[in-house]
Each structure stands twice: as structure tokens, then as C-alpha cells.
Design a protein around this motif. Structure first.
Motif, mmCIF file in Angstrom:
data_model
loop_
_atom_site.group_PDB
_atom_site.id
_atom_site.type_symbol
_atom_site.label_atom_id
_atom_site.label_comp_id
_atom_site.label_asym_id
_atom_site.label_seq_id
_atom_site.Cartn_x
_atom_site.Cartn_y
_atom_site.Cartn_z
ATOM 1 N N UNK A 162 18.695 24.499 -29.695
ATOM 2 C CA UNK A 162 18.852 25.264 -28.451
ATOM 3 C C UNK A 162 19.412 24.297 -27.413
ATOM 4 N N UNK A 163 20.544 24.622 -26.836
ATOM 5 C CA UNK A 163 21.092 23.777 -25.779
ATOM 6 C C UNK A 163 20.131 23.741 -24.600
ATOM 7 N N UNK A 164 20.051 22.602 -23.932
ATOM 8 C CA UNK A 164 19.107 22.454 -22.822
ATOM 9 C C UNK A 164 19.350 23.478 -21.720
ATOM 10 N N UNK A 165 20.601 23.896 -21.540
ATOM 11 C CA UNK A 165 20.944 24.844 -20.469
ATOM 12 C C UNK A 165 21.320 26.217 -21.018
ATOM 13 N N UNK A 166 20.746 26.584 -22.155
ATOM 14 C CA UNK A 166 21.095 27.851 -22.798
ATOM 15 C C UNK A 166 20.678 29.065 -21.980
ATOM 16 N N UNK A 167 19.594 28.946 -21.223
ATOM 17 C CA UNK A 167 19.041 30.080 -20.494
ATOM 18 C C UNK A 167 19.086 29.861 -18.984
#
Length: 205
Positions: A162-167
Motif C-alpha cells: 500500500x503506498x503511503x499516500x494511497x488514501x
């Protein structure tokens, strides 16, 4: 690729027996620099699609009228139920009418690309990720705060990246105990709870 890219005021309807398995990159999408002049309405999405390419529907209006009648929340799951991969910015800047939208990702989908649902123009009532999803890339669910109408997102145990800035900032999460998603949430200091565990409120006594 780019068959209807940046076209103006066009309605696309797929036949119910359509056997398309891939929507190529930019097929119905926008060049972001020209979005203000484009208005494409997509109706009756083909059910056998496995791959949705980069920017495939970016900026498009998705018509749910034939799928959900007289409802207050519509589901993007009817568009994605057999999809295996969602490309970068595939649904960015999409609009789904006045109803709030539930973004439902099926277990068949392994990768949610960069910015896939970023800057969604409709209110989002929820994000549902089935166990089977493996990767969520950067900015995949960066939805404007004023369109966020859900309290938390469940991150299944199948996730391996999960990318750190996904949400969107301030999103809360529900995770499985000892999962990658739990470690990811802890590393980024995101608010989360363990699925199946009740909150400890003993400190209130």
C-alpha cells in the motif's frame, strides 16, 4: 488506445452481450489539460472486462440509471465485478450523478493503479476492498475531503503493498491482526482498529 479521448458531449452504450475484455488506455478518458471541454457519458458497462487501462475513463460521467433505480447510494461494483487490474488514473475525476457512490473492488482485482480513483467528483459513501486485492498504488484513493462520506476503510489480509499516500488524509482503517495492512498503518501513524476486536473503553470507568 484513445479511441474517444477528449471527445465532446458523447454517450457510449455497450450492448448487454458485449464481450470486450479490455478497455485500453485513454479509451474514453481526458487529457487533464482539456477536461473542461469534455463530457462523455458511459452507460451499460460490459461485464467481461478484465483490464481497465490508464486514464481509461478519467473525467467521464458514468451512468448508473440502468443498474440502480431510486437508490440513494449506487455501487461502482457493477462496473468492476470481473476486473483484474485497474490502471493509473482510470477513474480519476469521474462523476456518477447526484447519488453517493460505493467503490467496490472485487477479489479478482489484484492491482489498483496510481491515482485510480483520485479527485472523484461524486460523493463516496464507502470503499470496499475484497480479500484478494494485493497492491494499492500512490494516490489511488486520494478523494477530496468534501466528497468523503465514509468513516473507515477495511484493508484485507491479502494486501502486500500500500503506498503511503494511497488514501485521503485522516482516513481511518480496519485491518486484520498481524497483517501487512496493520504494519503499514502503524508505520504511517494512521488510525486503525483490528477487525473483530471491540474497542477498549475501560478507561472511561
Amino acid at each position: 488506445k484513445g479511441a474517444f479521448q477528449n471527445t465532446k458531449y458523447i454517450t457510449i452504450r455497450f450492448n448487454s452481450d458485449c464481450q470486450i475484455t479490455e478497455i485500453p488506455s485513454y479509451a474514453f478518458g481526458d487529457d487533464f489539460r482539456k477536461m473542461e471541454s469534455c463530457d462523455r457519458e458511459i452507460d451499460c458497462f460490459p461485464q467481461d472486462v478484465r483490464v481497465i487501462g490508464d486514464h481509461a475513463f478519467s473525467g467521464a460521467d458514468l451512468d448508473f440509471n440502468n443498474h440502480h433505480i431510486n437508490t440513494t447510494v449506487t455501487s461502482l461494483g457493477s462496473f468492476l465485478k470481473n476486473v483484474e487490474e485497474i490502471g493509473a488514473y482510470a477513474f480519476s475525476y469521474c462523476y456518477c450523478g447526484y447519488n453517493a457512490v460505493e467503490i467496490t473492488i472485487p477479489q479478482s482485482c489484484k492491482v489498483i493503479g496510481e491515482g485510480a480513483f483520485s479527485n472523484f467528483r461524486s460523493e463516496v459513501a464507502g470503499i470496499s476492498l475484497a480479500n484478494g486485492v494485493e497492491r494499492i498504488e500512490t494516490k489511488a484513493f486520494q478523494i477530496p475531503n468534501y466528497n468523503v462520506k465514509f468513516q473507515s476503510v477495511y484493508l484485507p489480509a491479502s494486501l502486500t503493498y500500500i503506498a503511503d499516500d494511497a488514501f485521503t488524509v485522516n482516513t481511518e482503517f480496519e485491518v486484520e491482526l498481524n497483517s501487512y495492512a496493520q504494519r503499514w498503518a502503524e508505520r504511517n501513524a494512521y488510525s486503525y482498529k483490528i477487525r473483530g476486536q471491540e474497542d477498549d473503553l475501560s478507561w472511561l470507568n
